[in-house]
Design a protein around this motif. Structure first.
Motif, mmCIF file in Angstrom:
data_model
loop_
_atom_site.group_PDB
_atom_site.id
_atom_site.type_symbol
_atom_site.label_atom_id
_atom_site.label_comp_id
_atom_site.label_asym_id
_atom_site.label_seq_id
_atom_site.Cartn_x
_atom_site.Cartn_y
_atom_site.Cartn_z
ATOM 1 N N GLN A 49 0.839 -1.194 0.000
ATOM 2 C CA GLN A 49 0.000 0.000 0.000
ATOM 3 C C GLN A 49 0.874 1.244 0.000
ATOM 4 O O GLN A 49 2.007 1.226 0.439
ATOM 5 N N SER A 50 0.290 2.328 -0.450
ATOM 6 C CA SER A 50 1.007 3.591 -0.523
ATOM 7 C C SER A 50 0.244 4.648 0.270
ATOM 8 O O SER A 50 -0.989 4.686 0.228
ATOM 9 N N SER A 51 0.973 5.502 0.954
ATOM 10 C CA SER A 51 0.318 6.603 1.671
ATOM 11 C C SER A 51 -0.362 7.546 0.684
ATOM 12 O O SER A 51 -1.275 8.285 1.061
ATOM 13 N N SER A 52 0.040 7.502 -0.564
ATOM 14 C CA SER A 52 -0.578 8.353 -1.581
ATOM 15 C C SER A 52 -2.066 8.063 -1.744
ATOM 16 O O SER A 52 -2.849 8.955 -2.065
ATOM 17 N N MET A 53 -2.474 6.824 -1.500
ATOM 18 C CA MET A 53 -3.884 6.484 -1.615
ATOM 19 C C MET A 53 -4.683 7.245 -0.553
ATOM 20 O O MET A 53 -5.725 7.842 -0.848
ATOM 21 N N VAL A 54 -4.207 7.247 0.668
ATOM 22 C CA VAL A 54 -4.904 7.960 1.743
ATOM 23 C C VAL A 54 -4.839 9.464 1.502
ATOM 24 O O VAL A 54 -5.817 10.176 1.728
ATOM 25 N N ILE A 62 -10.207 10.372 -6.233
ATOM 26 C CA ILE A 62 -10.390 8.922 -6.326
ATOM 27 C C ILE A 62 -9.095 8.262 -6.806
ATOM 28 O O ILE A 62 -8.643 8.534 -7.919
ATOM 29 N N PRO A 63 -8.511 7.402 -5.988
ATOM 30 C CA PRO A 63 -7.308 6.672 -6.421
ATOM 31 C C PRO A 63 -7.669 5.544 -7.396
ATOM 32 O O PRO A 63 -8.660 4.838 -7.204
ATOM 33 N N ILE A 64 -6.862 5.413 -8.432
ATOM 34 C CA ILE A 64 -6.958 4.270 -9.336
ATOM 35 C C ILE A 64 -5.668 3.482 -9.144
ATOM 36 O O ILE A 64 -4.586 3.978 -9.422
ATOM 37 N N VAL A 65 -5.797 2.267 -8.612
ATOM 38 C CA VAL A 65 -4.630 1.458 -8.299
ATOM 39 C C VAL A 65 -4.594 0.227 -9.191
ATOM 40 O O VAL A 65 -5.629 -0.281 -9.614
ATOM 41 N N GLN A 66 -3.397 -0.219 -9.451
ATOM 42 C CA GLN A 66 -3.241 -1.415 -10.270
ATOM 43 C C GLN A 66 -3.227 -2.643 -9.372
ATOM 44 O O GLN A 66 -2.540 -2.668 -8.353
ATOM 45 N N ARG A 67 -4.017 -3.627 -9.751
ATOM 46 C CA ARG A 67 -4.099 -4.878 -8.992
ATOM 47 C C ARG A 67 -2.749 -5.586 -9.090
ATOM 48 O O ARG A 67 -2.154 -5.658 -10.152
ATOM 49 N N GLY A 68 -2.290 -6.082 -8.017
ATOM 50 C CA GLY A 68 -1.011 -6.792 -7.997
ATOM 51 C C GLY A 68 -1.221 -8.260 -7.696
ATOM 52 O O GLY A 68 -2.314 -8.812 -7.872
ATOM 53 N N ALA A 69 -0.170 -8.879 -7.211
ATOM 54 C CA ALA A 69 -0.211 -10.303 -6.901
ATOM 55 C C ALA A 69 -0.969 -10.586 -5.609
ATOM 56 O O ALA A 69 -1.324 -11.726 -5.338
ATOM 57 N N PHE A 70 -1.216 -9.537 -4.821
ATOM 58 C CA PHE A 70 -1.900 -9.704 -3.546
ATOM 59 C C PHE A 70 -3.314 -9.134 -3.658
ATOM 60 O O PHE A 70 -3.546 -8.186 -4.402
ATOM 61 N N PRO A 71 -4.260 -9.658 -2.880
ATOM 62 C CA PRO A 71 -5.637 -9.174 -2.971
ATOM 63 C C PRO A 71 -5.898 -7.907 -2.154
ATOM 64 O O PRO A 71 -7.052 -7.527 -1.959
ATOM 65 N N THR A 72 -4.859 -7.246 -1.703
ATOM 66 C CA THR A 72 -5.007 -6.128 -0.774
ATOM 67 C C THR A 72 -5.976 -5.060 -1.252
ATOM 68 O O THR A 72 -6.864 -4.637 -0.516
ATOM 69 N N HIS A 73 -5.818 -4.592 -2.474
ATOM 70 C CA HIS A 73 -6.672 -3.501 -2.951
ATOM 71 C C HIS A 73 -8.125 -3.956 -3.129
ATOM 72 O O HIS A 73 -9.049 -3.191 -2.848
ATOM 73 N N VAL A 85 -9.790 -0.366 -8.775
ATOM 74 C CA VAL A 85 -8.712 -1.334 -8.960
ATOM 75 C C VAL A 85 -8.780 -1.843 -10.401
ATOM 76 O O VAL A 85 -9.827 -2.307 -10.851
ATOM 77 N N VAL A 86 -7.671 -1.728 -11.115
ATOM 78 C CA VAL A 86 -7.607 -2.187 -12.507
ATOM 79 C C VAL A 86 -6.470 -3.194 -12.669
ATOM 80 O O VAL A 86 -5.507 -3.178 -11.903
ATOM 81 N N ASP A 87 -6.606 -4.053 -13.652
ATOM 82 C CA ASP A 87 -5.519 -4.974 -13.986
ATOM 83 C C ASP A 87 -4.504 -4.294 -14.901
ATOM 84 O O ASP A 87 -3.306 -4.488 -14.762
ATOM 85 N N ARG A 88 -5.038 -3.501 -15.859
ATOM 86 C CA ARG A 88 -4.190 -2.810 -16.832
ATOM 87 C C ARG A 88 -4.635 -1.354 -16.909
ATOM 88 O O ARG A 88 -5.826 -1.044 -16.812
ATOM 89 N N TRP A 89 -3.687 -0.478 -17.127
ATOM 90 C CA TRP A 89 -4.014 0.952 -17.228
ATOM 91 C C TRP A 89 -4.928 1.234 -18.404
ATOM 92 O O TRP A 89 -5.712 2.180 -18.382
ATOM 93 N N SER A 90 -4.878 0.388 -19.422
ATOM 94 C CA SER A 90 -5.732 0.594 -20.594
ATOM 95 C C SER A 90 -7.216 0.433 -20.258
ATOM 96 O O SER A 90 -8.074 0.800 -21.065
ATOM 97 N N GLU A 91 -7.537 -0.084 -19.080
ATOM 98 C CA GLU A 91 -8.932 -0.177 -18.645
ATOM 99 C C GLU A 91 -9.508 1.202 -18.307
ATOM 100 O O GLU A 91 -10.722 1.352 -18.181
#
Length: 133
Positions: A49-54, A62-73, A85-91
């Motif tokens: 996680q990033s403090s930038s989201m908070v 509204i933060p747009i975050v990229q989904r990673g290997a962990f389900p955190t987001h 939460v997106v898989d690819r920025w092109s979404e």
């Protein structure tokens, strides 16, 4: 890798058409620039996680975050966080931005007031609250 793909997408014709800007304002202008944005792209970093989201949520962006290997987001979305939460920025498209804005913008003030507090975070961490809005 996520930062590089975010930068590549942000400079693409599709992103330019959406009005995407790569900003690194001086520290004194950070909050003003962030609060003037409806969305903030947050590529994955070396930590989950990033403090930038908070920071974005604090100024009703509204933060747009990229989904990673962990389900955190995805877990944060389930907990009520008004983030995308997106898989690819092109979404990220004009239609999706409009949809996300319509869906999430009305929740931002309530989320900031009720959830971005030490008390709410404590309840989320200890499991006494599973969803905050």
């Amino acid at each position: 890798e996520s930062r590089a793909t975010a930068r590549a997408w942000a400079t693409s014709p599709a992103a330019r058409e959406l009005g995407v800007e790569l900003l690194r304002p001086p520290a004194a202008e950070h909050w003003q620039e962030l609060s003037a944005s409806r969305f903030m792209l947050l590529p994955l970093e070396q930590h989950i996680q990033s403090s930038s989201m908070v920071e974005a949520l604090l100024v009703l962006t509204i933060p747009i975050v990229q989904r990673g290997a962990f389900p955190t987001h995805d877990d944060l979305v389930d907990m009520g966080f008004p983030i995308v939460v997106v898989d690819r920025w092109s979404e990220v498209t004009a239609a999706k931005l409009a949809e996300w804005s319509r869906k999430l913008s009305p929740r931002l003030e309530s989320f900031r007031r009720n959830c971005l507090t030490t008390g709410a975070y404590w309840k989320m961490i200890t499991g006494s609250m599973t969803r905050c809005e």
